[in-house]
Write a protein that holds these residues in place. Structure first.
Motif, PDB file in Angstrom:
ATOM      1  N   TRP A   1     -44.885   8.967 -32.768  1.00  0.00           N
ATOM      2  CA  TRP A   1     -44.357   8.555 -34.067  1.00  0.00           C
ATOM      3  C   TRP A   1     -44.440   9.649 -35.123  1.00  0.00           C
ATOM      4  O   TRP A   1     -43.630   9.706 -36.043  1.00  0.00           O
ATOM      5  CB  TRP A   1     -45.092   7.304 -34.564  1.00  0.00           C
ATOM      6  N   TRP A   2     -45.414  10.535 -35.009  1.00  0.00           N
ATOM      7  CA  TRP A   2     -45.601  11.598 -36.009  1.00  0.00           C
ATOM      8  C   TRP A   2     -44.460  12.607 -35.973  1.00  0.00           C
ATOM      9  O   TRP A   2     -44.305  13.395 -36.889  1.00  0.00           O
ATOM     10  CB  TRP A   2     -46.938  12.309 -35.795  1.00  0.00           C
TER      11      TRP A   2
ATOM     12  N   ARG B   1     -42.585  18.633 -28.327  1.00  0.00           N
ATOM     13  CA  ARG B   1     -43.835  18.974 -29.025  1.00  0.00           C
ATOM     14  C   ARG B   1     -43.556  20.079 -30.040  1.00  0.00           C
ATOM     15  O   ARG B   1     -42.821  21.012 -29.764  1.00  0.00           O
ATOM     16  CB  ARG B   1     -44.888  19.469 -28.034  1.00  0.00           C
ATOM     17  N   GLY B   2     -44.175  19.949 -31.203  1.00  0.00           N
ATOM     18  CA  GLY B   2     -44.031  20.973 -32.232  1.00  0.00           C
ATOM     19  C   GLY B   2     -42.741  20.881 -33.020  1.00  0.00           C
ATOM     20  O   GLY B   2     -42.483  21.724 -33.879  1.00  0.00           O
ATOM     21  N   ARG B   3     -41.942  19.877 -32.742  1.00  0.00           N
ATOM     22  CA  ARG B   3     -40.673  19.682 -33.455  1.00  0.00           C
ATOM     23  C   ARG B   3     -40.662  18.285 -34.058  1.00  0.00           C
ATOM     24  O   ARG B   3     -41.455  17.427 -33.676  1.00  0.00           O
ATOM     25  CB  ARG B   3     -39.491  19.824 -32.493  1.00  0.00           C
ATOM     26  N   VAL B   4     -39.763  18.050 -34.995  1.00  0.00           N
ATOM     27  CA  VAL B   4     -39.601  16.733 -35.603  1.00  0.00           C
ATOM     28  C   VAL B   4     -38.135  16.405 -35.752  1.00  0.00           C
ATOM     29  O   VAL B   4     -37.274  17.293 -35.694  1.00  0.00           O
ATOM     30  CB  VAL B   4     -40.277  16.645 -36.996  1.00  0.00           C
ATOM     31  N   THR B   5     -37.866  15.146 -35.950  1.00  0.00           N
ATOM     32  CA  THR B   5     -36.540  14.693 -36.327  1.00  0.00           C
ATOM     33  C   THR B   5     -36.730  13.724 -37.491  1.00  0.00           C
ATOM     34  O   THR B   5     -37.864  13.440 -37.890  1.00  0.00           O
ATOM     35  CB  THR B   5     -35.790  14.058 -35.145  1.00  0.00           C
ATOM     36  N   THR B   6     -35.646  13.234 -38.042  1.00  0.00           N
ATOM     37  CA  THR B   6     -35.741  12.346 -39.198  1.00  0.00           C
ATOM     38  C   THR B   6     -35.274  10.944 -38.842  1.00  0.00           C
ATOM     39  O   THR B   6     -34.546  10.735 -37.865  1.00  0.00           O
ATOM     40  CB  THR B   6     -34.890  12.873 -40.366  1.00  0.00           C
ATOM     41  N   TYR B   7     -35.674   9.997 -39.677  1.00  0.00           N
ATOM     42  CA  TYR B   7     -35.217   8.621 -39.511  1.00  0.00           C
ATOM     43  C   TYR B   7     -33.686   8.584 -39.557  1.00  0.00           C
ATOM     44  O   TYR B   7     -33.050   7.891 -38.778  1.00  0.00           O
ATOM     45  CB  TYR B   7     -35.793   7.728 -40.616  1.00  0.00           C
TER      46      TYR B   7
ATOM     47  N   HIS C   1     -49.724   7.532 -42.952  1.00  0.00           N
ATOM     48  CA  HIS C   1     -49.634   8.223 -41.669  1.00  0.00           C
ATOM     49  C   HIS C   1     -50.104   9.676 -41.707  1.00  0.00           C
ATOM     50  O   HIS C   1     -50.241  10.314 -40.673  1.00  0.00           O
ATOM     51  CB  HIS C   1     -48.186   8.224 -41.163  1.00  0.00           C
ATOM     52  N   GLN C   2     -50.319  10.206 -42.879  1.00  0.00           N
ATOM     53  CA  GLN C   2     -50.550  11.641 -43.020  1.00  0.00           C
ATOM     54  C   GLN C   2     -51.754  12.167 -42.260  1.00  0.00           C
ATOM     55  O   GLN C   2     -51.675  13.209 -41.622  1.00  0.00           O
ATOM     56  CB  GLN C   2     -50.631  12.019 -44.494  1.00  0.00           C
TER      57      GLN C   2
ATOM     58  N   GLN D   1     -53.243  16.041 -37.777  1.00  0.00           N
ATOM     59  CA  GLN D   1     -53.983  16.526 -36.611  1.00  0.00           C
ATOM     60  C   GLN D   1     -53.022  16.797 -35.448  1.00  0.00           C
ATOM     61  O   GLN D   1     -53.136  17.810 -34.765  1.00  0.00           O
ATOM     62  CB  GLN D   1     -55.051  15.508 -36.197  1.00  0.00           C
ATOM     63  N   ALA D   2     -52.065  15.918 -35.243  1.00  0.00           N
ATOM     64  CA  ALA D   2     -51.084  16.111 -34.172  1.00  0.00           C
ATOM     65  C   ALA D   2     -50.233  17.349 -34.440  1.00  0.00           C
ATOM     66  O   ALA D   2     -49.947  18.126 -33.526  1.00  0.00           O
ATOM     67  CB  ALA D   2     -50.198  14.879 -34.029  1.00  0.00           C
TER      68      ALA D   2
END
Length: 104
Positions: free
Chosen positions: A57-58, A19-25, A71-72, A77-78
């Motif tokens: 997915w976000w 949660r609160g983190r992202v990764t890339t394709y 998707h924005q 919100q997420a």
């Protein structure tokens, strides 16, 4: 390459993003591709478009921290709920939020 196994590995990788983190394709493609012997960011994007609904997915963004325009709204919100670092443009601050997937 076993397509079903590739799909499962991609989705498992997405589920692991905190949660609160992202990764890339691209990061997912690199990690999963190392084990599966191929695949790229576009293939990961295609998998996410077809099978990504049940996973967070976000938390998968483009290398610049952006999402496809469609998707924005849902993603924003997420991000706010999870405390994901954002830039003034609304994109994810990739330098602060990036999470490198472990080997799968």
């Amino acid at each position: 390459m076993d397509v079903e196994e590739y799909v499962e590995r991609v989705l498992t990788c997405v589920e692991a993003v905190p949660r609160g983190r992202v990764t890339t394709y691209g990061a997912i493609a690199e990690v999963v591709g190392a084990v599966m012997g191929g695949g790229g960011p576009r293939q990961v994007g295609s998998i996410m478009a077809s099978y990504g609904g049940p996973v967070p997915w976000w938390r998968v963004v483009r290398a610049d921290g952006s999402l496809p325009p469609s998707h924005q709204d849902g993603a924003r919100q997420a991000y706010l709920e999870e405390g994901t670092p954002l830039r003034p443009t609304g994109n994810v601050d990739i330098k602060k939020a990036f999470w490198r997937p472990p080997d799968f």
